[in-house]
Design a protein around this motif. Structure first.
Motif, PDB file in Angstrom:
ATOM      1  N   MET A   1       0.933  -0.773  -0.045  1.00  0.00           N
ATOM      2  CA  MET A   1       0.219  -0.109  -0.342  1.00  0.00           C
ATOM      3  C   MET A   1       0.387   0.900  -0.358  1.00  0.00           C
ATOM      4  SD  MET A   1      -3.089   0.573   2.181  1.00  0.00           S
ATOM      5  CE  MET A   1      -2.518   1.065   3.929  1.00  0.00           C
ATOM      6  N   ARG A   2       0.395   2.424  -0.660  1.00  0.00           N
ATOM      7  CA  ARG A   2       1.379   3.290  -0.388  1.00  0.00           C
ATOM      8  C   ARG A   2       1.170   3.821   0.617  1.00  0.00           C
ATOM      9  NH1 ARG A   2      -0.660   5.359  -5.422  1.00  0.00           N
ATOM     10  NH2 ARG A   2       0.472   3.892  -6.700  1.00  0.00           N
ATOM     11  N   ALA A   3       2.677   4.458   0.784  1.00  0.00           N
ATOM     12  CA  ALA A   3       2.473   5.865   2.015  1.00  0.00           C
ATOM     13  C   ALA A   3       2.375   6.025   2.152  1.00  0.00           C
ATOM     14  CB  ALA A   3       4.228   5.553   2.419  1.00  0.00           C
ATOM     15  N   ALA A   4       1.124   6.941   3.303  1.00  0.00           N
ATOM     16  CA  ALA A   4       0.641   7.672   3.183  1.00  0.00           C
ATOM     17  C   ALA A   4       1.626   9.404   3.684  1.00  0.00           C
ATOM     18  CB  ALA A   4      -0.333   8.245   4.943  1.00  0.00           C
ATOM     19  N   HIS A 103      -9.398   7.754   5.490  1.00  0.00           N
ATOM     20  CA  HIS A 103     -10.978   8.517   4.384  1.00  0.00           C
ATOM     21  C   HIS A 103      -9.883   7.612   2.418  1.00  0.00           C
ATOM     22  CE1 HIS A 103     -14.332   9.897   7.026  1.00  0.00           C
ATOM     23  NE2 HIS A 103     -13.214  11.528   7.529  1.00  0.00           N
ATOM     24  N   ALA A 104      -9.050   8.200   2.376  1.00  0.00           N
ATOM     25  CA  ALA A 104      -8.661   7.553   0.887  1.00  0.00           C
ATOM     26  C   ALA A 104      -7.328   6.905   1.153  1.00  0.00           C
ATOM     27  CB  ALA A 104      -8.663   8.543   0.788  1.00  0.00           C
ATOM     28  N   ALA A 105      -7.064   5.523   0.697  1.00  0.00           N
ATOM     29  CA  ALA A 105      -6.111   5.031   0.439  1.00  0.00           C
ATOM     30  C   ALA A 105      -5.870   3.926  -0.820  1.00  0.00           C
ATOM     31  CB  ALA A 105      -6.274   3.429   1.399  1.00  0.00           C
ATOM     32  N   ALA A 106      -4.865   4.225  -1.385  1.00  0.00           N
ATOM     33  CA  ALA A 106      -4.196   3.528  -2.531  1.00  0.00           C
ATOM     34  C   ALA A 106      -3.404   2.448  -2.301  1.00  0.00           C
ATOM     35  CB  ALA A 106      -3.918   4.272  -3.294  1.00  0.00           C
ATOM     36  N   VAL A 107      -3.626   1.566  -3.622  1.00  0.00           N
ATOM     37  CA  VAL A 107      -2.416   0.396  -3.667  1.00  0.00           C
ATOM     38  C   VAL A 107      -2.289  -0.119  -5.326  1.00  0.00           C
ATOM     39  CG1 VAL A 107      -2.537  -2.172  -3.839  1.00  0.00           C
ATOM     40  CG2 VAL A 107      -3.721  -1.502  -1.459  1.00  0.00           C
ATOM     41  N   GLY A 150      -7.882   1.293 -12.168  1.00  0.00           N
ATOM     42  CA  GLY A 150      -6.839   2.060 -13.454  1.00  0.00           C
ATOM     43  C   GLY A 150      -5.597   1.192 -13.791  1.00  0.00           C
ATOM     44  N   PRO A 151      -5.219   1.159 -14.988  1.00  0.00           N
ATOM     45  CA  PRO A 151      -3.761   0.901 -15.268  1.00  0.00           C
ATOM     46  C   PRO A 151      -2.934   1.173 -14.107  1.00  0.00           C
ATOM     47  CG  PRO A 151      -4.566   2.516 -16.600  1.00  0.00           C
ATOM     48  CD  PRO A 151      -5.613   2.442 -15.806  1.00  0.00           C
ATOM     49  N   SER A 152      -1.934   1.236 -14.316  1.00  0.00           N
ATOM     50  CA  SER A 152      -0.518   1.175 -13.402  1.00  0.00           C
ATOM     51  C   SER A 152      -0.239   3.128 -13.314  1.00  0.00           C
ATOM     52  CB  SER A 152       1.002   0.511 -13.642  1.00  0.00           C
ATOM     53  OG  SER A 152       0.891   0.801 -14.806  1.00  0.00           O
ATOM     54  N   GLY A 153       0.026   3.902 -12.488  1.00  0.00           N
ATOM     55  CA  GLY A 153       0.319   4.580 -12.569  1.00  0.00           C
ATOM     56  C   GLY A 153      -1.242   6.154 -12.632  1.00  0.00           C
ATOM     57  N   THR A 154      -2.859   5.849 -12.404  1.00  0.00           N
ATOM     58  CA  THR A 154      -3.886   5.766 -11.973  1.00  0.00           C
ATOM     59  C   THR A 154      -3.633   7.124 -11.217  1.00  0.00           C
ATOM     60  OG1 THR A 154      -4.425   4.387 -13.744  1.00  0.00           O
ATOM     61  CG2 THR A 154      -5.607   5.993 -12.511  1.00  0.00           C
ATOM     62  N   VAL A 155      -3.336   6.331  -9.768  1.00  0.00           N
ATOM     63  CA  VAL A 155      -2.906   6.991  -8.240  1.00  0.00           C
ATOM     64  C   VAL A 155      -2.300   7.267  -7.758  1.00  0.00           C
ATOM     65  CG1 VAL A 155      -4.981   7.503  -6.026  1.00  0.00           C
ATOM     66  CG2 VAL A 155      -5.625   6.152  -7.946  1.00  0.00           C
ATOM     67  N   GLY A 156      -1.357   8.558  -8.293  1.00  0.00           N
ATOM     68  CA  GLY A 156      -0.162   8.613  -7.534  1.00  0.00           C
ATOM     69  C   GLY A 156      -0.364   9.023  -6.686  1.00  0.00           C
ATOM     70  N   PRO A 157       0.812  10.337  -6.239  1.00  0.00           N
ATOM     71  CA  PRO A 157       0.325  11.242  -4.883  1.00  0.00           C
ATOM     72  C   PRO A 157      -0.358  12.303  -4.393  1.00  0.00           C
ATOM     73  CG  PRO A 157       2.593  10.523  -4.700  1.00  0.00           C
ATOM     74  CD  PRO A 157       2.012   9.873  -6.140  1.00  0.00           C
ATOM     75  N   ALA A 158      -0.465  12.573  -5.779  1.00  0.00           N
ATOM     76  CA  ALA A 158      -0.879  14.133  -5.492  1.00  0.00           C
ATOM     77  C   ALA A 158      -2.261  13.308  -5.812  1.00  0.00           C
ATOM     78  CB  ALA A 158      -1.207  14.801  -7.567  1.00  0.00           C
ATOM     79  N   GLU A 159      -2.578  12.377  -6.760  1.00  0.00           N
ATOM     80  CA  GLU A 159      -4.087  11.948  -7.280  1.00  0.00           C
ATOM     81  C   GLU A 159      -4.919  11.164  -5.295  1.00  0.00           C
ATOM     82  OE1 GLU A 159      -2.656  12.152 -10.948  1.00  0.00           O
ATOM     83  OE2 GLU A 159      -2.175  11.130  -8.951  1.00  0.00           O
TER      84      GLU A 159
END
Length: 245
Positions: A1-4, A103-107, A150-159
């Motif tokens: 999981m992407r670190a906060a 409230h949000a997390a990304a992997v 989405g495909p890789s890179g869809t949700v980066g740190p800014a998103e």
């Protein structure tokens, strides 16, 4: 999981958040909020593969029998229900804790992940979804997740920073909305309005699903909402009401 991490939002991304919030401001109940949010996630933020699952508890929402589905998830929902709902990465304690806190997390499937998560993430990757995120809200004491794939890179740190800000605001809105509106209904959300038009033409659920590129389950849910709004007692009566309007 992407670190906060703390990520400052540039003005354009902050403006997109405000645009989404303006789009959903007319929601009168949780169902309308979900429909409007999914539409805005696609039209404003560019997320086309999205879902909305809800339940009375957090663990129960992953077994929502009637979720809203956009994009590839329509063709994946049967297998998800049969094999993966209890193994969803966001159902696991670590990801759940992040969602309850921020409230949000990304992997991203390219990053190291716990062994228990790998089969589910591999299944998503085989379906072309290498990046996923979730936004948690708590409508009326229940629990709900907006899923973004989405495909890789869809949700980066800014998103992800965008989604966390959006999640906090949507949670505040959802907590004060009823499950079903009791006041006079506002104008129909675009998807519901299109469904109404096609029902009025006499099209079947299967025909509407093909025309709108939705699952038949989602079309059935939209038709049920139209029946509730109009007070029609049958699909035939609904079609007559819609033709008259």
């Amino acid at each position: 999981m992407r670190a906060a991490t703390a990520t400052a939002l540039p003005a354009d991304r902050l403006g997109q958040v405000f645009t989404v919030l303006e789009r959903v401001d007319r929601a009168r109940d949780v169902g309308e909020l979900a429909e409007l949010v999914l539409e805005a996630l696609g039209s404003v933020l560019g997320f086309r593969n999205t879902t909305f699952f809800a339940g009375s508890t957090y663990s129960g929402l992953f077994r929502d029998p009637d979720p809203l589905l956009n994009g590839r998830q329509r063709s994946m929902i049967r297998e998800y229900r049969e094999r993966w709902s209890d193994r969803d990465v966001f159902a696991q304690p670590r990801e759940s804790a992040v969602l309850h806190r921020t409230h949000a997390a990304a992997v991203d499937t390219r990053e190291p992940t716990p062994a228990a998560d790998r089969p589910y993430l591999s299944w998503l990757a085989r379906n072309g979804l290498e990046n996923l995120a979730a936004v948690r809200v708590a409508p009326g004491g229940g629990q709900a997740l907006f899923g973004i794939f989405g495909p890789s890179g869809t949700v980066g740190p800014a998103e992800l920073a965008q989604l966390r800000l959006l999640g906090r605001q949507l949670d505040a809105i959802a907590r004060h909305l009823p499950e079903h509106a009791t006041a006079a209904p506002p104008p129909l959300p675009p998807r519901l309005a299109q469904t109404a038009e096609l029902v009025g033409r006499g099209m079947t659920n299967a025909m509407i699903a093909r025309t709108m590129e939705l699952s038949e389950d989602t079309v059935k849910k939209y038709v049920s909402r139209l029946l509730e709004r109009t007070g029609a007692r049958s699909r035939t009566e609904l079609a007559l009401v819609l033709r008259g309007s």
